[in-house]
Design a protein around this motif. Structure first.
Motif, PDB file in Angstrom:
ATOM      1  N   ASP A 117     -44.667  43.049 -21.610  1.00  0.00           N
ATOM      2  CA  ASP A 117     -44.138  42.122 -22.612  1.00  0.00           C
ATOM      3  C   ASP A 117     -44.927  42.211 -23.913  1.00  0.00           C
ATOM      4  O   ASP A 117     -44.360  42.237 -25.003  1.00  0.00           O
ATOM      5  N   GLN A 120     -44.172  45.400 -25.630  1.00  0.00           N
ATOM      6  CA  GLN A 120     -42.858  45.313 -26.272  1.00  0.00           C
ATOM      7  C   GLN A 120     -42.968  44.630 -27.632  1.00  0.00           C
ATOM      8  O   GLN A 120     -42.287  45.019 -28.581  1.00  0.00           O
ATOM      9  N   ARG A 121     -43.860  43.639 -27.740  1.00  0.00           N
ATOM     10  CA  ARG A 121     -44.083  42.989 -29.041  1.00  0.00           C
ATOM     11  C   ARG A 121     -44.660  43.978 -30.050  1.00  0.00           C
ATOM     12  O   ARG A 121     -44.277  43.970 -31.215  1.00  0.00           O
ATOM     13  N   SER A 124     -41.802  46.125 -31.224  1.00  0.00           N
ATOM     14  CA  SER A 124     -40.966  45.418 -32.201  1.00  0.00           C
ATOM     15  C   SER A 124     -41.631  45.394 -33.571  1.00  0.00           C
ATOM     16  O   SER A 124     -40.974  45.596 -34.597  1.00  0.00           O
ATOM     17  N   GLN A 141     -42.397  53.829 -27.453  1.00  0.00           N
ATOM     18  CA  GLN A 141     -41.143  53.704 -26.704  1.00  0.00           C
ATOM     19  C   GLN A 141     -41.202  54.522 -25.418  1.00  0.00           C
ATOM     20  O   GLN A 141     -40.806  54.049 -24.349  1.00  0.00           O
ATOM     21  N   ILE A 144     -43.618  52.894 -22.866  1.00  0.00           N
ATOM     22  CA  ILE A 144     -43.022  51.703 -22.249  1.00  0.00           C
ATOM     23  C   ILE A 144     -41.955  52.116 -21.241  1.00  0.00           C
ATOM     24  O   ILE A 144     -41.886  51.574 -20.136  1.00  0.00           O
TER      25      ILE A 144
END
Length: 164
Positions: A117, A120-121, A124, A141, A144
């Motif tokens: 998580d 992922q931040r 972004s 990317q 992940i």
């Protein structure tokens, strides 16, 4: 009174040249640059402790050179010390908040720790800063998508695959 126009012109020139020279990318102290090169060579040869020693020596010579933290973080990651690597990436980000390599590296280290998580931040944030086609975004990317690495844990002689 006669010197006022000359003084004003000279001060304008000084201000202009000072702002131009400070706007360029900072280069490390030559001694630090040599130590960084030694550390990168050691890291390439799998000598993580030798690399860390060289990078720490470079940091002692030139503590204002932020990219040393990225090298230290990479060496720590290769040594399996993701927590320490994250601390180095965060130090680099305190100095340069929009450093793409630090954002991506921290995200990859977070994936290696199982914190998808949080990674992922970082992804972004990278996408908003440099888009989806920049190399740092693509690297994060892919990391992940691959997920956290499987680790072998030995418990009472049995080997189990554990994911963090």
């Amino acid at each position: 009174m006669r010197f006022a126009p000359v003084a004003a012109a000279l001060s304008l020139i000084l201000v202009t040249t000072a702002s131009v020279t400070s706007a360029g990318e900072r280069v490390p102290d030559p001694r630090a640059a040599q130590l960084i090169a030694l550390g990168q060579a050691a890291l390439k040869n799998g000598d993580t402790q030798g690399a860390i020693d060289a990078f720490e020596a470079a940091f002692a010579v030139d503590p204002a050179y932020t990219p040393i933290f990225l090298d230290l973080a990479e060496a720590a990651r290769q040594d399996g010390l993701q927590g320490k690597a994250i601390a180095y990436y965060r130090e680099a980000l305190q100095r340069e908040p929009d450093n793409f390599a630090a954002i991506s590296g921290e995200g990859e280290a977070l994936v290696e720790r199982g914190a998808l998580d949080k990674a992922q931040r970082n992804l972004s944030r990278l996408e908003s800063l440099c888009g989806t086609s920049c190399p740092e975004t693509q690297a994060l990317q892919q990391r992940i998508a691959a997920g956290p690495p499987a680790r072998l844990a030995v418990d009472s002689g049995e080997e189990n695959t554990v994911t963090n």
